[in-house]
Design a protein around this motif. Structure first.
Motif, PDB file in Angstrom:
ATOM      1  N   SER A   1       0.851  -1.194   0.000  1.00 10.25           N
ATOM      2  CA  SER A   1       0.000   0.000   0.000  1.00 10.25           C
ATOM      3  C   SER A   1       0.883   1.239   0.000  1.00 10.25           C
ATOM      4  O   SER A   1       1.992   1.223   0.524  1.00 10.25           O
ATOM      5  CB  SER A   1      -0.897   0.007   1.238  1.00 10.25           C
TER       6      SER A   1
ATOM      7  N   THR B   1       0.550   5.399   0.838  1.00  7.73           N
ATOM      8  CA  THR B   1      -0.305   6.464   1.349  1.00  7.73           C
ATOM      9  C   THR B   1       0.507   7.738   1.561  1.00  7.73           C
ATOM     10  O   THR B   1       1.681   7.698   1.926  1.00  7.73           O
ATOM     11  CB  THR B   1      -0.954   6.075   2.690  1.00  7.73           C
TER      12      THR B   1
ATOM     13  N   THR C   1      -0.025  11.172   3.796  1.00  9.25           N
ATOM     14  CA  THR C   1      -0.891  11.637   4.876  1.00  9.25           C
ATOM     15  C   THR C   1      -1.755  12.805   4.432  1.00  9.25           C
ATOM     16  O   THR C   1      -2.963  12.835   4.658  1.00  9.25           O
ATOM     17  CB  THR C   1      -0.054  12.040   6.103  1.00  9.25           C
TER      18      THR C   1
ATOM     19  N   SER D   1      -2.437  14.683   0.918  1.00  9.33           N
ATOM     20  CA  SER D   1      -2.126  14.686  -0.512  1.00  9.33           C
ATOM     21  C   SER D   1      -2.370  16.047  -1.159  1.00  9.33           C
ATOM     22  O   SER D   1      -2.197  16.194  -2.365  1.00  9.33           O
ATOM     23  CB  SER D   1      -2.950  13.610  -1.225  1.00  9.33           C
TER      24      SER D   1
ATOM     25  N   TYR E   1       4.808  10.192   4.072  1.00 11.72           N
ATOM     26  CA  TYR E   1       4.325   9.127   3.194  1.00 11.72           C
ATOM     27  C   TYR E   1       4.729   7.788   3.796  1.00 11.72           C
ATOM     28  O   TYR E   1       5.646   7.707   4.622  1.00 11.72           O
ATOM     29  CB  TYR E   1       4.890   9.274   1.770  1.00 11.72           C
TER      30      TYR E   1
ATOM     31  N   THR F   1       9.245   4.644   4.826  1.00  9.25           N
ATOM     32  CA  THR F   1       8.544   5.863   5.238  1.00  9.25           C
ATOM     33  C   THR F   1       9.454   7.070   5.026  1.00  9.25           C
ATOM     34  O   THR F   1      10.663   6.939   4.870  1.00  9.25           O
ATOM     35  CB  THR F   1       8.132   5.805   6.718  1.00  9.25           C
TER      36      THR F   1
END
Length: 219
Positions: free
Chosen positions: A37, A39, A41, A43, A70, A185
């Motif tokens: 995944s 992501t 936080t 965008s 991210y 991260t």
């Protein structure tokens, strides 16, 4: 007599066919990378209201750096070799050479993202994206870039995230090749550059309209 023999042979053949049993066999499966995944936080990078009187009529203006965390998370059972491919959805609004003028020769136009245009078609500016403070599975991870899918990864990374034929990934060891991770991260850092005020009609509202798609790729 010949007819009798022929009839018996036919009977035997029919009987043999009745006794045959059949079962189907299927061979299935899939070859696929670990499911990961991706992501961001926040965008949306929002610069809010900007005073037009603060912009130079003859020079480009750098805005503040803004960032958002991210995270890429893959299945715990298997590490994955991953990268990021970016599409600039405002490519037609780029100002050629903008980032070179602001950050140096390493920032060619494949690191230059468009900020959209005004209602009169004037180019608003551009922005750069960097991946900062990168950590892979608890250890420092370093950004590496492939600028043409040619298999060669450039170790001289500025942490800038490019578009078009650029592909970015991370390494954790001495080798300049993508590493395999369960988790990566960091922070996506954006810095916008506004066009010269003389190139923009400043007496009407101008809306910054940068838009990019970041795609997670399995390598």
């Amino acid at each position: 007599m010949k007819k009798s023999i022929s009839g018996m042979a036919g009977l035997l053949l029919v009987t043999a066919g009745i006794n045959v049993q059949a079962a189907d066999l299927s061979v299935k499966g899939s070859i696929a990378p670990s499911s990961c995944s991706f992501t961001i936080t926040s965008s949306v990078i929002d610069y809010g209201r900007l005073d037009p009187n603060t912009f130079s009529p003859t020079n480009y203006t750098k805005l503040a750096k803004k960032s958002s965390p991210y995270a890429i998370r893959c299945g715990a059972a298997a590490k994955a070799k991953i990268g990021i491919k970016v599409v600039d959805n405002r490519a037609s609004s780029r100002i050629p050479g903008l980032m070179v003028s602001q950050f140096g020769t390493g920032y060619r136009d494949n690191y230059n993202y468009g900020l959209g245009t005004t209602s009169k078609g004037q180019k608003i500016g551009g922005y750069v994206i960097h991946m900062r403070n990168n950590v892979g599975d608890g250890k420092a991870a370093y950004v590496i870039t492939n600028e043409g899918y040619g298999g060669t990864w450039d170790p001289r990374s500025t942490e800038a995230l490019g578009h078009s034929t650029n592909l970015s990934s991370w390494r954790s060891g001495a080798a300049f090749t993508p590493g395999q991770f369960n988790t990566v991260t960091g922070n996506l850092e954006v810095q916008a550059i506004i066009n010269k005020a003389s190139e923009l009609e400043m007496n009407t509202q101008i809306n910054l309209d940068g838009h990019a798609t970041l795609e997670l790729r399995y390598l």
